[in-house]
Motif scaffolding. Structure first.
Motif, PDB file in Angstrom:
ATOM      1  N   THR A  69      53.384   2.540   7.984  1.00  0.00           N
ATOM      2  CA  THR A  69      52.674   3.037   6.796  1.00  0.00           C
ATOM      3  C   THR A  69      53.241   4.398   6.410  1.00  0.00           C
ATOM      4  O   THR A  69      54.019   4.993   7.139  1.00  0.00           O
ATOM      5  N   HIS A  70      52.802   4.901   5.270  1.00  0.00           N
ATOM      6  CA  HIS A  70      53.219   6.224   4.823  1.00  0.00           C
ATOM      7  C   HIS A  70      52.059   7.212   4.797  1.00  0.00           C
ATOM      8  O   HIS A  70      52.207   8.309   4.276  1.00  0.00           O
ATOM      9  N   SER A  71      50.911   6.810   5.332  1.00  0.00           N
ATOM     10  CA  SER A  71      49.787   7.746   5.341  1.00  0.00           C
ATOM     11  C   SER A  71      48.902   7.511   6.562  1.00  0.00           C
ATOM     12  O   SER A  71      48.764   6.381   7.036  1.00  0.00           O
ATOM     13  N   ASP A  72      48.314   8.589   7.038  1.00  0.00           N
ATOM     14  CA  ASP A  72      47.387   8.484   8.167  1.00  0.00           C
ATOM     15  C   ASP A  72      46.114   7.748   7.768  1.00  0.00           C
ATOM     16  O   ASP A  72      45.467   7.120   8.597  1.00  0.00           O
ATOM     17  N   GLU A  73      45.738   7.829   6.485  1.00  0.00           N
ATOM     18  CA  GLU A  73      44.548   7.118   6.006  1.00  0.00           C
ATOM     19  C   GLU A  73      44.727   5.615   6.175  1.00  0.00           C
ATOM     20  O   GLU A  73      43.818   4.921   6.621  1.00  0.00           O
ATOM     21  N   GLN A  74      45.897   5.106   5.819  1.00  0.00           N
ATOM     22  CA  GLN A  74      46.167   3.680   5.993  1.00  0.00           C
ATOM     23  C   GLN A  74      46.266   3.334   7.474  1.00  0.00           C
ATOM     24  O   GLN A  74      45.793   2.292   7.903  1.00  0.00           O
ATOM     25  N   ALA A  75      46.876   4.191   8.258  1.00  0.00           N
ATOM     26  CA  ALA A  75      47.045   3.935   9.694  1.00  0.00           C
ATOM     27  C   ALA A  75      45.694   3.745  10.372  1.00  0.00           C
ATOM     28  O   ALA A  75      45.565   2.936  11.293  1.00  0.00           O
ATOM     29  N   ALA A  76      44.680   4.450   9.913  1.00  0.00           N
ATOM     30  CA  ALA A  76      43.348   4.362  10.515  1.00  0.00           C
ATOM     31  C   ALA A  76      42.711   2.983  10.320  1.00  0.00           C
ATOM     32  O   ALA A  76      41.784   2.621  11.037  1.00  0.00           O
ATOM     33  N   LEU A  77      43.219   2.199   9.387  1.00  0.00           N
ATOM     34  CA  LEU A  77      42.676   0.863   9.126  1.00  0.00           C
ATOM     35  C   LEU A  77      43.146  -0.183  10.132  1.00  0.00           C
ATOM     36  O   LEU A  77      42.688  -1.317  10.108  1.00  0.00           O
ATOM     37  N   PHE A  78      44.075   0.190  11.022  1.00  0.00           N
ATOM     38  CA  PHE A  78      44.676  -0.769  11.958  1.00  0.00           C
ATOM     39  C   PHE A  78      44.375  -0.402  13.406  1.00  0.00           C
ATOM     40  O   PHE A  78      45.264   0.015  14.142  1.00  0.00           O
ATOM     41  N   PRO A  79      43.136  -0.565  13.860  1.00  0.00           N
ATOM     42  CA  PRO A  79      42.812  -0.203  15.243  1.00  0.00           C
ATOM     43  C   PRO A  79      43.535  -1.109  16.231  1.00  0.00           C
ATOM     44  O   PRO A  79      43.610  -2.317  16.050  1.00  0.00           O
ATOM     45  N   GLY A  80      44.132  -0.491  17.245  1.00  0.00           N
ATOM     46  CA  GLY A  80      44.798  -1.246  18.296  1.00  0.00           C
ATOM     47  C   GLY A  80      46.250  -1.577  18.034  1.00  0.00           C
ATOM     48  O   GLY A  80      46.987  -1.892  18.950  1.00  0.00           O
ATOM     49  N   ALA A  81      46.687  -1.509  16.775  1.00  0.00           N
ATOM     50  CA  ALA A  81      48.089  -1.806  16.465  1.00  0.00           C
ATOM     51  C   ALA A  81      48.942  -0.582  16.779  1.00  0.00           C
ATOM     52  O   ALA A  81      48.453   0.548  16.810  1.00  0.00           O
ATOM     53  N   ASN A  82      50.218  -0.808  17.031  1.00  0.00           N
ATOM     54  CA  ASN A  82      51.167   0.291  17.160  1.00  0.00           C
ATOM     55  C   ASN A  82      51.520   0.703  15.741  1.00  0.00           C
ATOM     56  O   ASN A  82      52.196  -0.041  15.028  1.00  0.00           O
ATOM     57  N   VAL A  83      51.045   1.873  15.314  1.00  0.00           N
ATOM     58  CA  VAL A  83      51.221   2.300  13.928  1.00  0.00           C
ATOM     59  C   VAL A  83      52.266   3.403  13.857  1.00  0.00           C
ATOM     60  O   VAL A  83      52.170   4.402  14.573  1.00  0.00           O
ATOM     61  N   LEU A  84      53.253   3.206  13.020  1.00  0.00           N
ATOM     62  CA  LEU A  84      54.297   4.215  12.766  1.00  0.00           C
ATOM     63  C   LEU A  84      54.009   4.808  11.399  1.00  0.00           C
ATOM     64  O   LEU A  84      54.091   4.107  10.386  1.00  0.00           O
ATOM     65  N   THR A  85      53.666   6.099  11.348  1.00  0.00           N
ATOM     66  CA  THR A  85      53.383   6.756  10.078  1.00  0.00           C
ATOM     67  C   THR A  85      54.625   7.537   9.665  1.00  0.00           C
ATOM     68  O   THR A  85      55.051   8.460  10.367  1.00  0.00           O
ATOM     69  N   LEU A  86      55.230   7.167   8.557  1.00  0.00           N
ATOM     70  CA  LEU A  86      56.399   7.835   8.057  1.00  0.00           C
ATOM     71  C   LEU A  86      55.973   8.888   7.036  1.00  0.00           C
ATOM     72  O   LEU A  86      55.208   8.607   6.129  1.00  0.00           O
ATOM     73  N   GLU A  87      56.478  10.088   7.210  1.00  0.00           N
ATOM     74  CA  GLU A  87      56.137  11.175   6.300  1.00  0.00           C
ATOM     75  C   GLU A  87      57.410  11.858   5.838  1.00  0.00           C
ATOM     76  O   GLU A  87      58.402  11.899   6.565  1.00  0.00           O
ATOM     77  N   ARG A  88      57.340  12.414   4.654  1.00  0.00           N
ATOM     78  CA  ARG A  88      58.462  13.223   4.179  1.00  0.00           C
ATOM     79  C   ARG A  88      58.354  14.596   4.799  1.00  0.00           C
ATOM     80  O   ARG A  88      57.290  15.128   4.991  1.00  0.00           O
ATOM     81  N   GLY A  89      59.518  15.199   5.014  1.00  0.00           N
ATOM     82  CA  GLY A  89      59.460  16.566   5.508  1.00  0.00           C
ATOM     83  C   GLY A  89      60.275  16.742   6.652  1.00  0.00           C
ATOM     84  O   GLY A  89      60.960  16.974   7.359  1.00  0.00           O
TER      85      GLY A  89
END
Length: 89
Positions: A69-89
């Motif tokens: 995903t590109h946001s922590d807000e979206q990442a929070a919707l996936f409990p238990g999954a391995n979530v990779l949050t991509l950010e610019r910067g």
């Protein structure tokens, strides 16, 4: 989402909520999260741990779900999954 109907050891979702409205995003996220190994997991076709076959237990132990995903807000919707949050910067 058709691929989710197949028994796989690895599921990779690249921005699965892109283009999905805010009302339906939790529904899509819940469907993906149901693939995450847990005890019990309805995606394995069993409602209780005792109903799992040996094959279902092996499949559950081997399954990995990765969500990009590109946001922590979206990442929070996936409990238990391995979530990779991509950010610019």
């Amino acid at each position: 989402m058709c691929t989710c109907l197949l028994a796989r050891n690895l599921y990779l979702f690249d921005e699965p909520l892109a283009g999905v409205d805010s009302t339906n995003a939790p529904i899509v996220a819940a469907a993906i999260s149901s693939l995450v190994p847990s005890w019990p997991n309805p995606a394995d076709g069993a409602k209780t741990l005792t109903a799992l076959t040996a094959e279902q237990r092996r499949a559950r132990a081997l399954r990995t779900v990765i969500v990009v995903t590109h946001s922590d807000e979206q990442a929070a919707l996936f409990p238990g999954a391995n979530v990779l949050t991509l950010e610019r910067g």
